[in-house]
Design a protein around this motif. Structure first.
Motif, PDB file in Angstrom:
ATOM      1  N   GLY A 270      -3.707   1.516  45.895  1.00  0.00           N
ATOM      2  CA  GLY A 270      -5.022   1.118  46.283  1.00  0.00           C
ATOM      3  C   GLY A 270      -5.039  -0.288  47.157  1.00  0.00           C
ATOM      4  N   LEU A 271      -4.280  -1.041  46.259  1.00  0.00           N
ATOM      5  CA  LEU A 271      -4.041  -2.513  47.050  1.00  0.00           C
ATOM      6  C   LEU A 271      -3.257  -2.518  48.456  1.00  0.00           C
ATOM      7  N   LEU A 272      -2.084  -1.544  48.190  1.00  0.00           N
ATOM      8  CA  LEU A 272      -1.207  -1.466  49.475  1.00  0.00           C
ATOM      9  C   LEU A 272      -1.913  -0.690  50.600  1.00  0.00           C
ATOM     10  N   LYS A 273      -2.534   0.353  50.268  1.00  0.00           N
ATOM     11  CA  LYS A 273      -3.192   1.108  51.208  1.00  0.00           C
ATOM     12  C   LYS A 273      -4.367   0.331  51.926  1.00  0.00           C
ATOM     13  N   PHE A 274      -4.935  -0.640  51.187  1.00  0.00           N
ATOM     14  CA  PHE A 274      -5.939  -1.658  52.044  1.00  0.00           C
ATOM     15  C   PHE A 274      -5.091  -2.335  52.933  1.00  0.00           C
ATOM     16  N   CYS A 275      -4.077  -3.061  52.591  1.00  0.00           N
ATOM     17  CA  CYS A 275      -3.232  -3.736  53.477  1.00  0.00           C
ATOM     18  C   CYS A 275      -2.876  -3.169  54.695  1.00  0.00           C
ATOM     19  N   TYR A 276      -2.232  -1.608  54.189  1.00  0.00           N
ATOM     20  CA  TYR A 276      -1.403  -0.840  55.204  1.00  0.00           C
ATOM     21  C   TYR A 276      -2.423  -0.588  56.224  1.00  0.00           C
ATOM     22  N   ARG A 277      -3.734  -0.078  55.888  1.00  0.00           N
ATOM     23  CA  ARG A 277      -4.355   0.286  56.894  1.00  0.00           C
ATOM     24  C   ARG A 277      -4.902  -0.697  58.089  1.00  0.00           C
ATOM     25  N   ARG A 278      -4.664  -1.804  57.723  1.00  0.00           N
ATOM     26  CA  ARG A 278      -5.023  -3.128  58.616  1.00  0.00           C
ATOM     27  C   ARG A 278      -4.038  -3.189  59.767  1.00  0.00           C
ATOM     28  N   SER A 279      -2.939  -2.612  59.705  1.00  0.00           N
ATOM     29  CA  SER A 279      -1.774  -2.572  60.821  1.00  0.00           C
ATOM     30  C   SER A 279      -1.709  -1.085  61.412  1.00  0.00           C
ATOM     31  N   LYS A 280      -2.371  -1.282  62.667  1.00  0.00           N
ATOM     32  CA  LYS A 280      -2.099  -0.187  63.606  1.00  0.00           C
ATOM     33  C   LYS A 280      -0.561   0.211  63.715  1.00  0.00           C
ATOM     34  N   THR A 281       0.319  -0.649  63.935  1.00  0.00           N
ATOM     35  CA  THR A 281       1.770  -0.371  63.954  1.00  0.00           C
ATOM     36  C   THR A 281       1.960   0.543  62.884  1.00  0.00           C
ATOM     37  N   LEU A 282       1.902   0.190  61.747  1.00  0.00           N
ATOM     38  CA  LEU A 282       2.244   0.935  60.478  1.00  0.00           C
ATOM     39  C   LEU A 282       1.547   2.180  60.380  1.00  0.00           C
ATOM     40  N   LEU A 283       0.178   2.321  60.788  1.00  0.00           N
ATOM     41  CA  LEU A 283      -0.357   3.689  60.953  1.00  0.00           C
ATOM     42  C   LEU A 283       0.284   4.728  61.768  1.00  0.00           C
ATOM     43  N   LEU A 284       0.709   3.938  63.085  1.00  0.00           N
ATOM     44  CA  LEU A 284       1.512   4.896  64.030  1.00  0.00           C
ATOM     45  C   LEU A 284       2.948   5.446  63.432  1.00  0.00           C
ATOM     46  N   LEU A 285       3.374   4.318  62.478  1.00  0.00           N
ATOM     47  CA  LEU A 285       4.881   4.875  62.225  1.00  0.00           C
ATOM     48  C   LEU A 285       4.795   5.905  61.142  1.00  0.00           C
ATOM     49  N   ALA A 286       3.670   5.923  60.120  1.00  0.00           N
ATOM     50  CA  ALA A 286       3.742   6.949  59.154  1.00  0.00           C
ATOM     51  C   ALA A 286       2.474   6.995  58.333  1.00  0.00           C
ATOM     52  N   PRO A 287       1.871   7.977  57.896  1.00  0.00           N
ATOM     53  CA  PRO A 287       0.493   7.860  57.127  1.00  0.00           C
ATOM     54  C   PRO A 287       1.020   7.144  55.974  1.00  0.00           C
ATOM     55  N   PRO A 288      -0.142   6.577  55.187  1.00  0.00           N
ATOM     56  CA  PRO A 288       0.207   5.867  53.941  1.00  0.00           C
ATOM     57  C   PRO A 288       0.968   6.666  52.701  1.00  0.00           C
ATOM     58  N   LYS A 289       0.485   7.870  52.672  1.00  0.00           N
ATOM     59  CA  LYS A 289       0.710   8.708  51.621  1.00  0.00           C
ATOM     60  C   LYS A 289       2.483   9.166  51.710  1.00  0.00           C
ATOM     61  N   GLN A 290       2.847   8.947  52.937  1.00  0.00           N
ATOM     62  CA  GLN A 290       4.375   9.083  52.994  1.00  0.00           C
ATOM     63  C   GLN A 290       5.251   8.216  52.789  1.00  0.00           C
ATOM     64  N   ILE A 291       4.668   6.932  52.801  1.00  0.00           N
ATOM     65  CA  ILE A 291       5.659   5.698  52.773  1.00  0.00           C
ATOM     66  C   ILE A 291       5.288   5.066  51.392  1.00  0.00           C
ATOM     67  N   LEU A 292       3.992   4.630  51.063  1.00  0.00           N
ATOM     68  CA  LEU A 292       3.667   3.901  49.970  1.00  0.00           C
ATOM     69  C   LEU A 292       4.405   4.071  48.879  1.00  0.00           C
ATOM     70  N   PRO A 293       4.119   5.785  48.250  1.00  0.00           N
ATOM     71  CA  PRO A 293       4.617   5.777  47.082  1.00  0.00           C
ATOM     72  C   PRO A 293       6.330   5.350  47.063  1.00  0.00           C
ATOM     73  N   LEU A 294       7.019   5.472  47.946  1.00  0.00           N
ATOM     74  CA  LEU A 294       8.596   5.006  48.056  1.00  0.00           C
ATOM     75  C   LEU A 294       8.526   3.490  47.822  1.00  0.00           C
ATOM     76  N   LEU A 295       7.639   2.815  48.396  1.00  0.00           N
ATOM     77  CA  LEU A 295       7.658   1.445  48.357  1.00  0.00           C
ATOM     78  C   LEU A 295       7.064   0.797  46.800  1.00  0.00           C
ATOM     79  N   ILE A 296       6.384   1.730  46.218  1.00  0.00           N
ATOM     80  CA  ILE A 296       5.888   1.135  44.897  1.00  0.00           C
ATOM     81  C   ILE A 296       7.101   1.487  43.982  1.00  0.00           C
ATOM     82  N   SER A 297       7.690   2.402  44.064  1.00  0.00           N
ATOM     83  CA  SER A 297       9.027   2.847  43.185  1.00  0.00           C
ATOM     84  C   SER A 297       9.617   1.418  42.631  1.00  0.00           C
ATOM     85  N   PRO A 298      10.079   0.453  43.504  1.00  0.00           N
ATOM     86  CA  PRO A 298      10.720  -0.638  42.511  1.00  0.00           C
ATOM     87  C   PRO A 298       9.876  -1.228  41.512  1.00  0.00           C
TER      88      PRO A 298
END
Length: 794
Positions: A270-298
């Motif tokens: 929820g926290l990362l998604k809030f920050c992620y959606r503030r960046s157009k570059t990131l949204l164009l790169l990949a949807p949050p559900k595709q990249i965020l779960p992998l970033l949370i893994s560490p």
């Protein structure tokens, strides 16, 4: 493949899993030596089929079953290397090694030690392997990574050999531990200066230690619950606290598992998604559900170690990592297939995991939820939104409870309907308030003790509120409603009904026909034991130092003594005797008989009197002189007390046979000489149990005996030479004698010569792995003797 109907592609993976798991499940019933023969047979069969190009799916299924069988035995095999610590088992040794983990307990501590050598005056000999050392008194001032030297009595983990017993040896083998030891005092653990191991595991374990210390200092009254919730340290929870959580059905909230991982994931996402959606570059790169779960893994990986790296947490992390990878790659896979794949993969790399309660409970709950909750949600879709959330929570709780019920009853023997209500209340409170605050406190206390302390304070307040509700709504500890020991037939009926409830829509039968068949089979399973005649037999249950015997006669059960230890560290009643009675199909006891008031004979009976149906309690002791642990449940449950006078008393019998009890003079100062003696006879088979009678008591028994022969004789006082074994044998002329320790096997001076036609067969708890309890079954030709071995009396 014509003419052969193989499993469909959709169910093929399920068949593979069931075959492999089935091979593992039956392996404990066979000796380890047979695994090599099974392996040779399987490999030879596979090679022949490959040569003739006849490898088909059903053959692979059979080979998977063989593989599970063999890999189980390989996993249980003790290390054979010359430098392994297992060769020091049975000795007192001074060992050196690095501290993996130190867990404080109610009394003392548990030390997980990576052994590197054994020390003598002359030299240090390299040794390898892990050891679990139980420190009886005190907690040593050591930290993960420290090198220590400790003197301990080392031993191999060994089972008592009791039906229904928890397989502690297998539990430790899963952790690669084949040696345990006891240390009398924390002062015997000496830290070696100048030699410290530094790796990622030690750093994280050191952080866990710091969190544990901070919680203990900041909130001492709630520290055991906060430590369990935050870092998975349940060592501070005493028997009463664990019993309360088990009876309430919310123990899973204080055992770190997938729920805790899921909460961390949801907050982080929820926290990362809030920050992620503030960046157009990131949204164009990949949807949050595709990249965020992998970033949370560490982050989840770090929490895995922070929580102690327990096997349930490893499973939860593996499942989330697998899902994160699939999301990143863009694969859409049914959740049930992911769960089954993970379940299969885990027992492929660790076959012993199949027997772990946490493995069984986790996957049963998840599969039940994934399969059945969507069906219930669909039926409730017309409800208003404010009702749907509690309804969904109820559906999840109810389905998980139903799916895990057989495993809960099999392993823990507890159940309470209040658990459904308490989970509806406590899951939101603890998961969304207490747990996030505790984890935030653990993350921030190093930077700000004030802020960390405040967060733990909030968490403690929520836990205190939850525990107050738990105390109000949970039945009392002595309630038979919460403690259930199902017979094998009752367990089979329960599993049948649960499978029917969850799967009835998939069965290609009309509902009336299906449910009629289920009802008929259930009635048969429940009624069969009622109409099957049980022979006259005696089961001597190995409870360590002490006596506990069950006599079955005329379809009635008599429990003679209950074992027990002189300290309170191990409750024989709950840990050994009750599971044994449940596994033997005993629900009602005609009489509990106490021979005399020594702890190794009565301490295990307190639990049985609280949780089993007992018609009468027999003894020669007056009520006011009974031990408190016996007197309290007798009074609370209104169990009639039958006190026998001195001399012989004949018990009326409904069927053929005799039943007599002898009471010696009770005013003697030696408690052993007050022991009851019990005589039973049916046909040509008779038995005599002599308690702990010593010389004077034996003299009274022989002088006043109304019986001249007993074909089965229990030697008095564990076969002690001070209890006149030669006189007993000479008087009663038994065919078989037994004792409840190994002492009888060590001294046979009082037995006739082996060539003598009066030769006597002697039996005792032989101390071998998994062998202990002995069953004597009356047959037409005499007593048949069977040891408890590999899950059966053989």
């Amino acid at each position: 493949m014509s003419g052969y109907s193989h499993p469909s592609q959709q169910n093929l993976f399920l068949w593979f899993f069931l075959a492999y798991a089935g091979g593992i499940s039956i392996a404990p019933f066979f000796p380890q030596a047979e695994s090599s023969h099974v392996l040779c047979t399987a490999v030879t069969t596979l090679l022949i089929l490959i040569v003739f190009r006849k490898v088909r799916i059903y053959v692979l299924i059979i080979l998977l079953a063989f593989s599970g069988f063999v890999l189980y035995h390989w996993s249980m095999a003790s290390p054979e290397g010359p430098g392994h610590i297992i060769h020091l088992a049975g000795k007192q040794a001074t060992v050196e090694g690095y501290v993996n983990c130190l867990t404080p307990r109610i009394t003392g501590a548990l030390l997980d030690l990576e052994v590197t050598g054994t020390a003598t005056i002359e030299k240090i000999t390299p040794v390898n392997g892990k050891a679990f050392l139980f420190i009886r008194n005190g907690v040593p001032d050591i930290f993960p990574g420290d090198k220590v030297r400790v003197t301990a009595h080392l031993r191999k983990p060994k089972l008592y050999g009791v039906p229904g017993e928890f397989n502690y040896s297998r539990h430790l083998a899963q952790k690669d531990v084949y040696v345990t030891g006891s240390v009398t005092d924390a002062k015997r653990v000496i830290r070696l200066a100048g030699d410290k191991r530094e790796n990622l595991g030690d750093i994280i374990e050191g952080f866990r230690h710091a969190v544990r210390s901070f919680i203990t200092t900041a909130k001492p009254e709630m520290a055991p619950y906060l430590r369990a919730l935050t870092i998975g340290d349940r060592g501070g929870l005493g028997p009463e606290e664990k019993s309360l959580l088990g009876r309430s059905g919310v123990a899973h909230l204080f055992a770190i598992s997938g729920l805790h991982m899921g909460i961390i994931f949801l907050f982080s996402y929820g926290l990362l998604k809030f920050c992620y959606r503030r960046s157009k570059t990131l949204l164009l790169l990949a949807p949050p559900k595709q990249i965020l779960p992998l970033l949370i893994s560490p982050l989840l990986f770090f929490y895995l170690f922070l929580a102690g790296g327990g096997i349930p947490t490893q499973r939860a992390f593996s499942a989330m990592l697998l899902c994160a990878i699939l999301f990143y790659l863009g694969y859409l896979v049914k959740p049930i297939r992911i769960v089954l794949s993970l379940a299969f993969f885990l027992i492929l790399i660790d076959p012993l995991a199949l027997f772990s309660p946490s493995y069984q409970l986790s996957f049963a709950a998840v599969l039940g939820i994934l399969y059945y909750v969507p069906k219930l949600q669909k039926r409730a879709s017309h409800l208003p939104k404010f009702i749907r959330y509690p309804a969904d929570l109820f559906f999840v709780t109810f389905t998980a409870t139903l799916a895990t019920l057989p495993f809960v009853l099999f392993h823990f023997h507890v159940f309470s309907l209040s658990g459904l209500l308490l989970n509806l209340i406590c899951v939101p409170l603890i998961s969304f308030l207490a747990l996030p605050c505790a984890l935030a406190g653990a993350a921030l206390f190093s930077f700000s003790t004030f802020l960390g302390g405040m967060l733990f304070e909030v968490s403690a307040m929520v836990l205190d509120l939850s525990l107050s509700l738990i105390n109000i709504l949970t039945p009392a500890a002595d309630s038979t409603w919460t403690t259930i020991y199902l017979t094998p037939f009752q367990m089979a009926t329960l599993i049948l009904l649960i499978i029917a409830l969850l799967m009835w829509e998939k069965v290609p039968l009309r509902p009336p026909i299906f449910w009629s068949a289920v009802a008929g089979l259930s009635i048969f399973l429940l009624a069969y034991p009622l109409f099957s005649h049980k022979p006259f037999m005696l089961t001597a249950i190995n409870v360590g130092h002490g006596d506990a015997m069950v006599i079955s006669k005329d379809d009635k059960y008599y429990l003679v003594d209950g074992g027990g230890f002189y300290n309170d560290n191990f409750d024989v009643g709950s840990r050994l005797l009750a599971p044994a009675l449940g596994s033997m199909g005993i629900k009602e006891i005609e009489a509990v008989i106490l021979t005399h008031a020594h702890p190794d004979h009565f301490k295990g009976l307190g639990y049985i009197l609280k949780h089993f149906q007992v018609r009468e309690f027999w003894s020669a002791i007056t009520p006011d002189r009974l031990p408190e642990i016996i007197r309290t449940p007798l009074k609370a449950r209104g169990i009639p007390l039958k006190s026998f006078p001195e001399g012989w008393t004949t018990i009326p019998q409904e069927a053929e046979g005799r039943f007599s009890i002898f009471v010696p003079v009770q005013d003697t100062p030696l408690v052993n000489d007050r022991s009851l003696a019990i005589y039973m006879k049916e046909g040509n088979n008779s038995l005599l149990l002599t308690g702990d009678l010593e010389k004077n008591g034996i003299e009274q028994l022989l002088k006043n005996s109304i019986h001249s022969k007993a074909s089965l004789l229990k030697l008095a006082h564990h076969g002690s030479s001070g209890s006149s074994p030669a006189r007993l044998i000479g008087f009663f002329r038994p065919k078989i004698v037994f004792a409840t320790t190994e002492s009888i096997l060590a001294d046979k001076d009082y037995f006739p010569n082996p060539d003598d036609p009066r030769r006597i067969h002697s039996y005792a708890f032989d101390g071998q792995e998994g062998q202990g309890s002995i069953r004597f079954v009356a047959e037409e030709g005499g007593w048949a003797v069977r040891y408890w071995q590999r899950g059966l009396f053989r």
